[in-house]
Design a protein around this motif. Structure first.
Motif, short mmCIF file in Angstrom:
data_model
loop_
_atom_site.label_atom_id
_atom_site.label_comp_id
_atom_site.label_asym_id
_atom_site.label_seq_id
_atom_site.Cartn_x
_atom_site.Cartn_y
_atom_site.Cartn_z
N LEU A 156 -13.81 50.45 36.48
CA LEU A 156 -12.29 50.73 36.91
C LEU A 156 -12.23 52.29 36.48
O LEU A 156 -11.40 53.04 37.42
CB LEU A 156 -11.34 49.97 36.37
CG LEU A 156 -11.26 48.44 36.69
CD1 LEU A 156 -10.14 47.52 35.91
CD2 LEU A 156 -11.07 48.28 38.02
N ALA A 157 -12.68 52.53 35.25
CA ALA A 157 -12.45 54.00 35.12
C ALA A 157 -13.20 54.99 36.09
O ALA A 157 -12.84 56.19 36.51
CB ALA A 157 -12.90 54.46 33.69
N ALA A 158 -14.27 54.62 36.76
CA ALA A 158 -14.99 55.20 37.82
C ALA A 158 -14.33 55.01 39.26
O ALA A 158 -15.07 55.56 40.33
CB ALA A 158 -16.54 54.65 37.82
N GLN A 159 -13.12 54.54 39.37
CA GLN A 159 -12.71 54.39 40.83
C GLN A 159 -12.41 55.66 41.34
O GLN A 159 -11.99 56.66 40.83
CB GLN A 159 -11.41 53.56 40.80
CG GLN A 159 -11.43 52.09 40.36
CD GLN A 159 -12.43 51.24 41.39
OE1 GLN A 159 -12.18 51.37 42.56
NE2 GLN A 159 -13.50 50.89 40.83
N THR A 160 -12.68 56.00 42.57
CA THR A 160 -12.63 57.17 43.45
C THR A 160 -11.22 57.35 43.91
O THR A 160 -10.36 58.48 43.99
CB THR A 160 -13.30 57.17 44.82
OG1 THR A 160 -12.69 55.96 45.65
CG2 THR A 160 -14.67 57.10 44.30
N ASP A 161 -10.39 56.40 43.96
CA ASP A 161 -8.89 56.15 44.28
C ASP A 161 -8.14 55.87 43.09
O ASP A 161 -8.10 54.80 42.47
CB ASP A 161 -8.64 55.20 45.45
CG ASP A 161 -7.06 55.45 45.84
OD1 ASP A 161 -6.42 55.70 45.10
OD2 ASP A 161 -6.88 55.19 47.28
N ARG A 162 -7.29 56.78 42.45
CA ARG A 162 -6.72 56.69 41.28
C ARG A 162 -5.22 56.00 41.36
O ARG A 162 -4.59 55.97 40.17
CB ARG A 162 -6.60 57.88 40.52
CG ARG A 162 -7.93 58.81 40.70
CD ARG A 162 -9.03 57.90 39.78
NE ARG A 162 -8.80 57.87 38.36
CZ ARG A 162 -10.01 57.29 37.52
NH1 ARG A 162 -10.73 56.58 38.08
NH2 ARG A 162 -9.70 57.31 36.22
N ARG A 163 -4.83 55.56 42.48
CA ARG A 163 -3.44 55.12 42.51
C ARG A 163 -3.45 53.61 42.14
O ARG A 163 -2.79 52.79 42.81
CB ARG A 163 -3.03 55.29 44.17
CG ARG A 163 -2.90 56.66 44.36
CD ARG A 163 -2.79 56.83 46.11
NE ARG A 163 -3.83 56.15 46.85
CZ ARG A 163 -3.63 55.94 47.92
NH1 ARG A 163 -2.70 56.16 48.90
NH2 ARG A 163 -4.66 55.39 48.78
N PHE A 164 -3.61 53.49 40.90
CA PHE A 164 -3.49 52.13 40.38
C PHE A 164 -3.07 52.01 39.04
O PHE A 164 -3.17 52.97 38.20
CB PHE A 164 -4.88 51.23 40.67
CG PHE A 164 -6.15 51.78 39.50
CD1 PHE A 164 -6.36 51.01 38.67
CD2 PHE A 164 -6.95 52.82 39.93
CE1 PHE A 164 -7.24 51.42 37.67
CE2 PHE A 164 -7.90 53.30 39.13
CZ PHE A 164 -7.74 52.59 37.98
N ALA A 165 -2.62 50.79 38.56
CA ALA A 165 -2.25 50.56 37.03
C ALA A 165 -2.89 49.59 36.59
O ALA A 165 -3.40 48.57 37.47
CB ALA A 165 -0.60 50.81 36.75
N LEU A 166 -2.90 49.18 35.24
CA LEU A 166 -3.52 48.01 34.56
C LEU A 166 -2.50 47.55 33.69
O LEU A 166 -1.74 48.09 32.87
CB LEU A 166 -4.66 48.43 33.81
CG LEU A 166 -6.08 49.08 34.94
CD1 LEU A 166 -7.04 49.36 33.74
CD2 LEU A 166 -6.59 47.67 35.58
N VAL A 167 -2.56 46.16 33.82
CA VAL A 167 -1.76 45.39 32.71
C VAL A 167 -2.93 44.53 32.45
O VAL A 167 -3.40 43.45 32.73
CB VAL A 167 -0.70 44.38 33.34
CG1 VAL A 167 0.07 43.74 32.20
CG2 VAL A 167 0.33 45.34 34.19
N LEU A 168 -3.37 44.51 31.03
CA LEU A 168 -4.40 43.76 30.23
C LEU A 168 -3.45 42.67 29.51
O LEU A 168 -2.86 43.10 28.50
CB LEU A 168 -5.14 44.70 29.41
CG LEU A 168 -5.85 45.87 30.21
CD1 LEU A 168 -6.65 46.57 29.12
CD2 LEU A 168 -6.54 45.52 31.38
N VAL A 169 -3.81 41.71 29.50
CA VAL A 169 -3.15 40.51 28.94
C VAL A 169 -4.22 39.55 27.94
O VAL A 169 -4.77 38.92 28.49
CB VAL A 169 -2.46 39.54 29.95
CG1 VAL A 169 -1.55 38.58 29.04
CG2 VAL A 169 -1.53 40.12 31.09
#
Length: 265
Positions: A28-41
């Motif tokens: 996920l750190a290597a994604q070309t499109d950075r328009r995302f957020a993460l919720v780690l549960v």
């Protein structure tokens, strides 16, 4: 610089995923499109998976990452807690042992934009670059069915919440990815694309104890859409209850036992 306006938030529930979750987050750190957020549960892990998750998340300072801990055992509870924190237009579920290609975010958002009547964009969980011909044919023959899993399901957030999202009071069993897709069909069809894939660990190839019988699988594909509510809530519910196929079964996979045996040697 932190991404201030994510278009999609990925909810990633995990339980004892040390050795896997860091690679998932690296993809996920290597994604070309950075328009995302993460919720780690964290669903009550007893290993150092949570520490590995924080270390991996620290390597993407431009991404908003939230860390939650859901003490009630079960993936459904973890998903429900994570999704309740989502405010972006789209929301996706992920698995902690799955690698996502660098264009995963970009392709997900592009497919939503290109298909405004869709309720979901679903990526195929495959070992290679494309799903099999058989899998692609199934999406043509049964376009409203679920042909992948929770590792690659993405929804319109408002519609998912209106449908009740993941709720043990509605569906407390395994195959929650198929059941939620059934509810989401009321808002539009899912979108599949042969190039939209992710790569689950091969440890999930053994679904013993968390799947359905050949009869149940056949009925899922062959029954008309009008019979799907009956199929899940009248037919499958008592059968799954009798077989003990609670969603908690997802915590008791064979690799967990193998890991415990190896650590005790």
């Amino acid at each position: 610089m932190m991404n201030s306006e994510p278009q999609i938030t990925f909810v990633l529930p995990y339980y004892n995923e040390a050795g896997f979750i860091a690679e998932t987050l690296a993809s996920l750190a290597a994604q070309t499109d950075r328009r995302f957020a993460l919720v780690l549960v964290d669903n009550g892990s007893t290993d150092d998976g949570p520490q590995q998750a924080r270390a991996a998340a620290a390597k993407m300072p431009d991404i908003a990452v939230s860390f939650l801990r859901e003490e009630t055992p079960g993936k459904l509870f973890a998903l429900r807690s994570g999704i309740a924190r989502v405010s972006s237009t789209f929301v996706g579920s992920m698995d902690a042992d799955t690698k996502y290609p660098p264009d995963y975010v970009a392709r997900t958002l592009d497919l939503f934009r290109a298909n405004p009547a869709s309720s979901a964009v679903i990526a195929f969980g495959v070992p290679g670059s494309q799903p099999s011909i058989i899998k692609l044919l199934q999406t043509r023959i049964w376009p409203m069915r679920c042909h992948s899993g929770g590792c690659g399901q993405n929804f319109r957030t408002a519609q998912l919440l209106e449908a009740g999202q993941f709720d043990p009071a509605i569906w407390p069993f395994v195959l929650e990815d198929h059941e939620i897709q059934q509810r989401m069909t009321a808002y539009g069809p899912p979108v599949y694309d042969s190039a939209h894939v992710c790569h689950p660990s091969d440890r999930r190839s053994d679904r013993t104890g968390v799947s359905w019988t050949p009869l149940e699988r056949a009925l899922y594909k062959l029954l008309p859409p009008s019979a799907m509510d009956w199929f899940f809530y009248r037919f499958l519910t008592p059968r799954f209850a009798d077989r003990g196929l609670s969603n908690l079964q997802l915590r008791n996979q064979h690799w967990q036992s193998e890991a415990a045996d190896q650590s005790s040697e």
